[in-house]
Write a protein that holds these residues in place. Sequence first.
Motif, PDB file in Angstrom:
ATOM      1  N   ASN A   1       1.583 -58.028  29.657  1.00  0.00           N
ATOM      2  CA  ASN A   1       1.416 -56.843  30.498  1.00  0.00           C
ATOM      3  C   ASN A   1       1.862 -55.576  29.772  1.00  0.00           C
ATOM      4  O   ASN A   1       2.756 -55.605  28.926  1.00  0.00           O
ATOM      5  N   LYS A   2       1.281 -54.465  30.146  1.00  0.00           N
ATOM      6  CA  LYS A   2       1.716 -53.166  29.648  1.00  0.00           C
ATOM      7  C   LYS A   2       3.000 -52.748  30.354  1.00  0.00           C
ATOM      8  O   LYS A   2       3.205 -53.051  31.524  1.00  0.00           O
ATOM      9  N   PHE A   3       3.844 -52.032  29.636  1.00  0.00           N
ATOM     10  CA  PHE A   3       5.057 -51.516  30.234  1.00  0.00           C
ATOM     11  C   PHE A   3       4.705 -50.430  31.247  1.00  0.00           C
ATOM     12  O   PHE A   3       3.678 -49.758  31.149  1.00  0.00           O
ATOM     13  N   ARG A   4       5.591 -50.252  32.211  1.00  0.00           N
ATOM     14  CA  ARG A   4       5.420 -49.218  33.230  1.00  0.00           C
ATOM     15  C   ARG A   4       5.447 -47.830  32.589  1.00  0.00           C
ATOM     16  O   ARG A   4       6.255 -47.547  31.704  1.00  0.00           O
ATOM     17  N   LEU A   5       4.552 -46.942  33.036  1.00  0.00           N
ATOM     18  CA  LEU A   5       4.488 -45.547  32.588  1.00  0.00           C
ATOM     19  C   LEU A   5       4.357 -45.437  31.067  1.00  0.00           C
ATOM     20  O   LEU A   5       4.988 -44.590  30.439  1.00  0.00           O
ATOM     21  N   ALA A   6       3.526 -46.275  30.474  1.00  0.00           N
ATOM     22  CA  ALA A   6       3.382 -46.292  29.015  1.00  0.00           C
ATOM     23  C   ALA A   6       1.905 -46.210  28.630  1.00  0.00           C
ATOM     24  O   ALA A   6       1.273 -47.225  28.327  1.00  0.00           O
ATOM     25  N   PRO A   7       1.316 -45.003  28.616  1.00  0.00           N
ATOM     26  CA  PRO A   7      -0.089 -44.879  28.233  1.00  0.00           C
ATOM     27  C   PRO A   7      -0.299 -45.216  26.765  1.00  0.00           C
ATOM     28  O   PRO A   7       0.547 -44.909  25.921  1.00  0.00           O
ATOM     29  N   GLU A   8      -1.420 -45.839  26.440  1.00  0.00           N
ATOM     30  CA  GLU A   8      -1.716 -46.152  25.043  1.00  0.00           C
ATOM     31  C   GLU A   8      -1.961 -44.890  24.236  1.00  0.00           C
ATOM     32  O   GLU A   8      -1.642 -44.841  23.043  1.00  0.00           O
ATOM     33  N   VAL A   9      -2.524 -43.865  24.873  1.00  0.00           N
ATOM     34  CA  VAL A   9      -2.825 -42.614  24.178  1.00  0.00           C
ATOM     35  C   VAL A   9      -2.337 -41.450  25.033  1.00  0.00           C
ATOM     36  O   VAL A   9      -2.554 -41.423  26.248  1.00  0.00           O
ATOM     37  N   SER A  10      -1.658 -40.504  24.417  1.00  0.00           N
ATOM     38  CA  SER A  10      -1.254 -39.283  25.112  1.00  0.00           C
ATOM     39  C   SER A  10      -1.258 -38.143  24.111  1.00  0.00           C
ATOM     40  O   SER A  10      -1.115 -38.359  22.901  1.00  0.00           O
TER      41      SER A  10
END
Length: 787
Positions: free
Chosen positions: A673-682
């Motif tokens: 799973n992806k971490f909370r509040l962690a966009p791949e791109v910003s």
Amino acid sequence: MHPLYLRTFFSRSLLATTIALALSTAATAQENTPDSANEKDYIEEITVTAQMREQSVMDVPVTMDVIGSEFLERTNIMELDELSRILPNVQIQEQAVSLPSFNIRGVTDDVSSVSATPRISVYQDGFDISKKTVASVALYDIARVEVLKGPQPTLFGVAAANGAVSIHSNLPTFEQEGKVQVGYNSEQGQELDFMYNQPINGNHSFRIAGLYREMDGIVENNACSADSYYGNANMYNHLGEEVPCNSEDLQGVSVQALRATWRANYEQLEIIARAAMEYNDQPGIAFKSGSIAPNGGDTSPFSSAEFSLGGELGIERTLQAYDLTLNYDFNQMLSLHADAYYKDVEVSEGFDADGSALRIQDAYFDNDATLQGASLRVVYDSGDKLAAFVGASITQDDSILPYYVMVDPFVRGTFDAVKAQLEASSNIPLNQNIATDASLEDIEALRALLVSQLFNADGSPISNPALPPIFIQGPFIFEAELDIASYVAEVSYFVTDSINVTAGVRYIDETRYTRNTFTTADGAFTFDAERDFDDTLPRFAVSYDVNNNWNVYANYAKGRRSPVVDANAGGVNVTKAEIVDSYDIGVKYQSANFLFSGAIFTYEYSDYQQSFTDAETLQSITVTVGDSTMSGIEGMATYNYSETLTLTASLGFLDAEFANDTADGSPFQYGGNKFRLAPEVSGAININKVFNMNNFDIDVNWLTSFQSEVFFESSNYPGLSQDTYSLTDVSVKLLQDNSKFAYEFYVNNLFDKEFLIDAGNTGGGLGIPTFVRGMPRIAGVRLYYEF
């Protein structure tokens, strides 16, 4: 003096801004102004105190962002979440002052437990404000904000397991000056920002600054309207008392802040004393249900809502802070720094946990806390090859948090019974903390069946006159006393003229005491526990000056999040300390008109701590979930095309996922799973252009930020995410030469993008998640006066 608007100031300060992911400052730009003929050859150094002594940011072998006063004032950033939009791989979620979330490089720090230590340090003027009810502070009269990426064990202590945010307010100067800023916006928002600086004599000066902001809620609350489910019927407070119906709109702004600073300068001694107060009487957070619509309305988070709880729905916080700093120079190489602080915070908040008019669950809490501490540090700087410091600090945090839960016993009893039956028959968990492969369509269909059982055939909510309309659970009282002593030493040495080596270590000795009291029908039951912990955290860095333009560095640091001690009827539970090994490789480049800074990083976590909210007591529960690894890359560049045009861009890539197995090798339900509040791109794009028209300057500022999809829960539960989106702000300022006045028109969220800043929340733990919307398009005007 007009530092916000002078054309030459814009070009110089912006050119200097992004050294090491910087965007900023500069009080000294006008003091050291070069001849205009040589202006393009002039690069102003940014001075920071990240390594506990004044240094050029280029000499600090740490990946850091530096946001300075000029950028903050030009973009009118007054809140930390606005600041994070321009920083790669940084997310700050400030839905209210009671519980902000800080995310640096994919790891979020938003635990609400009074006994847990934050992962990310937040400091204001050198003093720790990491505690969640304190960390959300208004930004006014700020010199700079330093954001350090990765663990900072020697620089910011026990809480900086994953980074640090250090806010520096302006110090008194020996020049009489002042400013006033007033504004009004399309959401009936009002603001007043002021500063006055007065020298007393050749050794003493005084500065006072303040901020007032008020804005009505953006989410209409129809709870007491004629068309609501319960009409104007009385509501109930956290003591079970009937109170008049109240329907304040939610998701607004309320800040009243004041800070006074006194500064004394003698030949070898500097004394700085501050007193500050911030008061918030904030409309509550609009946790709107995505499953139960208002009467005659819909479940969209961007339309009106219908909340219960009445006048207690909202947040009130009083924060007082006092601190004293002494700096003494024994000679040009040896100095002593000593400081002490005391902070007192009182927070009360009432919120509709289920996000609807039905009283499935409402909540109210008080959180009173005192924080105090002191530190002593000796710094040696030869000015040539060797620099070092040794220090010691003590901190104490005493906190008490009573929680009350209010339910309609018939509605809640029906809800729990139907939910249990539906989950058993479908094998689909509605609790957001449990990972599931079920489709969103199947989950929503199951929720619709659950909600349908809460209404009669005519559409009215179910009720049972034989039962009381409200039942109070609690108070559940959570108390904590944290006493931490630490000792630190660090040495930096130039092995050659180009290679600098830094090594340091911090030793931590802490005592953590918790006491939990649970009030039930059979009485109150209290459980307590105390444990002692210690650890040693190293830091190592190497920096190489390739030439006058290029610098490369590498660093390693060990971060630690303290164990959590929890006592309840089942005994004492102590989580393992969360450990992170962090590796950074970075590069910095500067030339006459181009600046770039970037880094590649990898984190290796062991015994990662994950928190969730208990659906019954609303207690924050922390468990250890195993090992994880995350990596990424980030960078920022600024190009000073001309004296009147500057372009800045930032970009971050992040790969932050949970490991498939726990530390003992068993499968982990959040694995992959992806971490909370962690966009791949910003990232962000900023354009600042100054147009010269006769004796007028027109300053146009454009900021567009963007981020890819984010999940709001570590379970990556279906439907609890925000798709890729971008936001654009634009402002136009008008200044006439030699005038003390300036005028501005601005629009935030220019294209009126609908977006979420949170989803799930306590309602998601119940099985009916709630959603918090972001701000809509807001237009406003401001008037500036400087003297």
